[in-house]
Design a protein around this motif. Sequence first.
Motif, PDB file in Angstrom:
ATOM      1  N   PRO A   1      33.707  38.482-107.068  1.00 18.46           N
ATOM      2  CA  PRO A   1      32.622  37.939-106.231  1.00 18.46           C
ATOM      3  C   PRO A   1      31.660  39.031-105.784  1.00 18.46           C
ATOM      4  CG  PRO A   1      34.664  38.044-104.990  1.00 18.46           C
ATOM      5  CD  PRO A   1      35.027  38.414-106.407  1.00 18.46           C
TER       6      PRO A   1
ATOM      7  N   GLU B   1      28.924  41.079 -99.316  1.00 15.84           N
ATOM      8  CA  GLU B   1      28.425  40.189 -98.274  1.00 15.84           C
ATOM      9  C   GLU B   1      26.926  40.346 -98.102  1.00 15.84           C
ATOM     10  OE1 GLU B   1      29.519  44.076 -96.356  1.00 15.84           O
ATOM     11  OE2 GLU B   1      30.406  42.702 -97.831  1.00 15.84           O
TER      12      GLU B   1
ATOM     13  N   TYR C   1      23.919  30.545-100.736  1.00 19.68           N
ATOM     14  CA  TYR C   1      24.511  31.046 -99.508  1.00 19.68           C
ATOM     15  C   TYR C   1      25.068  29.883 -98.700  1.00 19.68           C
ATOM     16  CZ  TYR C   1      21.658  35.106-100.712  1.00 19.68           C
ATOM     17  OH  TYR C   1      21.088  36.164-101.358  1.00 19.68           O
ATOM     18  N   GLY C   2      26.159  30.154 -97.996  1.00 23.43           N
ATOM     19  CA  GLY C   2      26.739  29.171 -97.103  1.00 23.43           C
ATOM     20  C   GLY C   2      26.738  29.688 -95.678  1.00 23.43           C
TER      21      GLY C   2
ATOM     22  N   LEU D   1      24.890  24.497-100.644  1.00 17.22           N
ATOM     23  CA  LEU D   1      24.411  25.884-100.531  1.00 17.22           C
ATOM     24  C   LEU D   1      22.894  25.901-100.528  1.00 17.22           C
ATOM     25  CD1 LEU D   1      26.820  27.542-103.128  1.00 17.22           C
ATOM     26  CD2 LEU D   1      27.178  27.288-100.673  1.00 17.22           C
TER      27      LEU D   1
ATOM     28  N   ARG E   1      27.796  33.880 -95.976  1.00 20.27           N
ATOM     29  CA  ARG E   1      28.375  34.554 -97.132  1.00 20.27           C
ATOM     30  C   ARG E   1      27.725  34.007 -98.394  1.00 20.27           C
ATOM     31  NH1 ARG E   1      34.617  32.245 -97.179  1.00 20.27           N
ATOM     32  NH2 ARG E   1      34.130  30.022 -97.022  1.00 20.27           N
ATOM     33  N   ALA E   2      27.783  34.828 -99.472  1.00 18.62           N
ATOM     34  CA  ALA E   2      27.156  34.493-100.745  1.00 18.62           C
ATOM     35  C   ALA E   2      28.203  33.920-101.689  1.00 18.62           C
ATOM     36  CB  ALA E   2      26.496  35.725-101.358  1.00 18.62           C
ATOM     37  N   TYR E   3      27.749  33.088-102.627  1.00 16.40           N
ATOM     38  CA  TYR E   3      28.616  32.459-103.613  1.00 16.40           C
ATOM     39  C   TYR E   3      28.091  32.764-105.015  1.00 16.40           C
ATOM     40  CZ  TYR E   3      30.793  29.563 -99.984  1.00 16.40           C
ATOM     41  OH  TYR E   3      31.487  29.123 -98.885  1.00 16.40           O
TER      42      TYR E   3
ATOM     43  N   GLY F   1      33.345  32.789-106.719  1.00 20.53           N
ATOM     44  CA  GLY F   1      33.684  32.260-105.413  1.00 20.53           C
ATOM     45  C   GLY F   1      32.856  32.893-104.316  1.00 20.53           C
ATOM     46  N   PRO F   2      33.287  32.735-103.041  1.00 18.92           N
ATOM     47  CA  PRO F   2      32.499  33.268-101.923  1.00 18.92           C
ATOM     48  C   PRO F   2      32.762  34.757-101.713  1.00 18.92           C
ATOM     49  CG  PRO F   2      34.404  32.085-101.100  1.00 18.92           C
ATOM     50  CD  PRO F   2      34.430  31.933-102.578  1.00 18.92           C
ATOM     51  N   SER F   3      31.740  35.422-101.165  1.00 22.74           N
ATOM     52  CA  SER F   3      31.852  36.840-100.795  1.00 22.74           C
ATOM     53  C   SER F   3      32.493  36.941 -99.410  1.00 22.74           C
ATOM     54  CB  SER F   3      30.460  37.455-100.778  1.00 22.74           C
ATOM     55  OG  SER F   3      29.705  36.919 -99.700  1.00 22.74           O
TER      56      SER F   3
END
Length: 1097
Positions: free
Chosen positions: A652, A655, A687-688, A726, A748-750, A754-756
């Motif tokens: 991944p 951040e 991003y989430g 997202l 966090r980034a995807y 998966g997510p960072s």
Amino acid sequence: TRQDLTGLFTEKPQSGEVTVGENITFVAKVNAESLLKKPTVKWFKGKWMDLASKSGKHLQLKETYDRNTKVYTFEMHIIAAKANFAGGYRCEVSSKDKFDSCNFDLTVHGDSTDGNDDSGELDFSTLLKKRTVQVHTETDVDVWNILSQAPPTEYEKIAFQYGITDLRGMLKRLKKMKKDEKKSEAFLKKLDPAYQVSKGHKIKLAVEVANSDIEVKWLKNGQEIQPTGRYIFESVGNMRYLTINHCSLADDAAYSCKVGDEKCTTELFVKEPPVLVVKNLEDQMVMKGERVELECEVSEEGANVKWEKDGVELTRDESFKYRFKKDGCKHVLIINEATKEDCGHYKVKTNGGESVAEVLKELEVYQSIADLTVKAKDQAVFKCEVSDENVRGTWYKNGVEVKPDARVNITHIGRIHKLTIDDVKPEDEGDYTFVPDGYAFNLSAKLNFLDPPKIHLDCMGRTAESTIVVVAGNKLRLDVPITGDPAPTVIWTKGEKVRQMEEGDGRIHVETTKGHCVFTIECAERQDEGIYSVVVRNPAGEDTADIHVKVVDVPDPPMAPTILSVGEDSCVVQWEPPLLDGGQPIIGYVLERKKLKSYRWMRLNFDPYPETTYEAKRMIEGVPYEMRVYAVNSIGMSRHSPASQPFVPIAPTSEPLGLCVDDVSDTSITLKWRRPERIGSADLEGYGIEYCKEGSTYRSKLHLFYLNFLWFLATADEWIPAMEGLTERTSTVIKGLTTGDKLQFRVRAYNMAGPSPFFHTLILCFIFTERPKIWLPRNLRQTLIKKVGDTMNIVIPFQGKPRPKVTWSKDGEPLDPTIASVRNSEVDTIFFIRKTERKHSGKYELQVQIENVEDKAAVTLQVVDLPGPPEALKIVDTWGFNVALEWKPPKDNGNCEITGYTIQKADKKTMEWYTVHDQYRRTHCVVSDLIMGNEYVFRVFSINLVGLSPEPYCTKDSVYIQKTGIIYKPPNYKDHDFTEAPKFTRPLVDRSVIAGYNATLSCAVRGIPKPKVTWYKNKMDISNEAKYRMISKQGVLTLEIRKPCPFDGGVYTCKAVNDSGEDTVECKLEVRRKYVNSRIQKKKTSTFDVKWFLGKY
């Protein structure tokens, strides 16, 4: 008697022509606007044939109604017309006491086919025939001559004998025929009065004319006949001939030959063949009280028949003993509740044959013998009861007479006959019959010997040892030995004896033989597993057994696996066990993988893997893969699961950076951040953002809001996604937040991996207040007037955050809950009085308060009632025919101004009251035009806004008007000058209104004569402008300005002018713009302060 014609038709059906095989429609319209009930329409063919019950293949009757014009439309559709449809028709309409009728004709062009060609098809000629003449034999008998020579008493007998159905029409023709005819100059020899022809034959009508060159016209029922294949015209010298080929019932009509204005007429009768009895009556044996139906069938529908009993003709008597029923060609004689007297010979007669049947009385059986089913050593009793106690009989077993012995006893007591068998044995089983002496019938029953059924099974129950196990796909065969006499019936059920097993499914077979019942299921499936019950049953009892069957199979495939995480060359995959294990425990799982663009799957393990989480290694970084799983039990391996979502072994991203606040309001916040430093080879998907609440505090301070930011790592446990899915942007606006909450945010980034990791969180605390404000509706700003007993319900909106405290008071005191009900919400308050009273009048104050800040509004309520009567009514003076009255206002004015009085007078002789003055405003008046010699009394009512006072005040004394003879010299008075210059009693008041809402300016003026009023704006006359509306009522002047705008502000002047002078009054009007929410300004200030604070830190 029929009513007189009243012209109900607005459109009458018109005569028409049609070609054979085509359709035609006749239309009649009736206007029902003046009718009390719906009109009834009947369609007739000829004179008497009603077509209502003849609808079918060739005839349809329709009815429609137009609610707008209130017109009924009646239509008669003739479909696929034939030549024999031609003739005269009639339409009748009636409605209560009104009646109308209209005649019209139908002409059919073209040749008709022979009657034999239409066999099996609806014969429309029989439905629409005008009249039918039937004869008894094929011999050529002239019925017309027989009737003309017979006395009237023999007409009905002759009509039945020769099949005449239209006797009334024939008698009318006979009457016309007997009239003396005048000699004619155009005809040397006229047509005979009547002609007779058999159906299907042809006839030739001949007439001799005086002039051999003259042309003649042939008419049928008043309509001219055109020459066709069936109608042939001939002219030979002075003779004129009309030949009609293939005569049908439609040709039964009146024919005329016309020469100039003269014509001669004849009647043509078409005979039909005699009516034959096709199906004869049958003899019947009946019992007392039964219903008897004697049925026969004749060769033609609608034919007349006669019924006779023992040579006497039967008729429908008053008690409806005999009923005659017709159904097409069938004729039925019905006898209700037959008695002994109804026995005899019954005969049905037609003009072509007859049939005889006999009705006999049957021995009535009150109780018949019944089948018996007994067990060994039981007693069997056969019993019957007949209507005649003197009748004897004989008992038989299997055709052999039964003799009494030690076990068999035969008795006859009155009407009851018994056969008793003691100690029943198997050889007693058989058929038993009782035959009464002298009657050709018998009573039979059967004696059955019973042996209870029994199931013989070694493995029954639901234990593991008694369970039958079968592998899916194999045959399941259950062979169960059974015994019982008689042979028992076998029922197989499954699932706690709820669903009966049937052979509807091709896999299931049930076979029952002597001593065995076999249940077979071909190619057993998993749903065939369960408890099977077999029930054997006969009249002696039943037996039941349960068989537990277990079907084992390979397990179901697992669900699609899920990729939990990926690395540079590995991934962690997880799956759920299959829903069904196939009846055997799961041993383990086998996994496979393949590249996304490849077709070859590679197995990762050869021995079953017992866990549901597996780490796959040795994959190529950046290449997409798919995974699938097999489940394994002791039977075998399941089908593979669906493939997982494609995944790429990759790490991944890092951040995101620089999460900060860009903007904030009372319910929303704008965040922004920077892209991660390391993204990797996979694309960034988005991003989430998540947030959580850390509690809330609130402090009130007017017109200010404070923002305090603290940076630290998130420690909250409950995180809420700020948006669905997202976002690809590096900023977002989060809405729907609650004022005063403390919130933490993280982002966090995807990517495909998966997510960072989360970026560090931000805690935000903000406070925002809104000043309390009451929005009083316009109609509540003036006094609210209600009558006693009315309901009062007002809604007053307000604003304020947090929710303000709402308080009501009346005349400075707290509001008593018994006076009114109050219901408050966050945005408004409702004030409700179910039934107003006088005591509810007063000034009500509303107060909304947030801590030390408050806003108030007042509502004035005036509850009015009927006034009391006036006081001290007295007679002040009397002169001539006049009386002067004076009184005082009432003590109780009903809580509103007295608007006037009603004065009435009454003669003491009649005491009938008459109004002299109404809406009279002064407290004294003069009543004039009294009649001398009469004595009067007076009374006065008070009037206010609600109405008249309930009770009047009457004069205590009466006044007598003196008769003539007394000379009254009235004094001379100088005429008073009532003229008065205009004067404004109430001036205009300066006003400030809101743009878009109607505004009014009011003042009051008096003057005699009535002054002329003119309105000015900024000294410009506005009398003719549509935007302004001027109202003048009883001296009150009102100027209404419709939806003013700021341009309508200025100085308004009202000027009143009459012959005595003039007066003016003016005011200023200010038009304010609509209220604009201050949140826009506050938001701008908020943005500025946030930026300043961020700059500081």
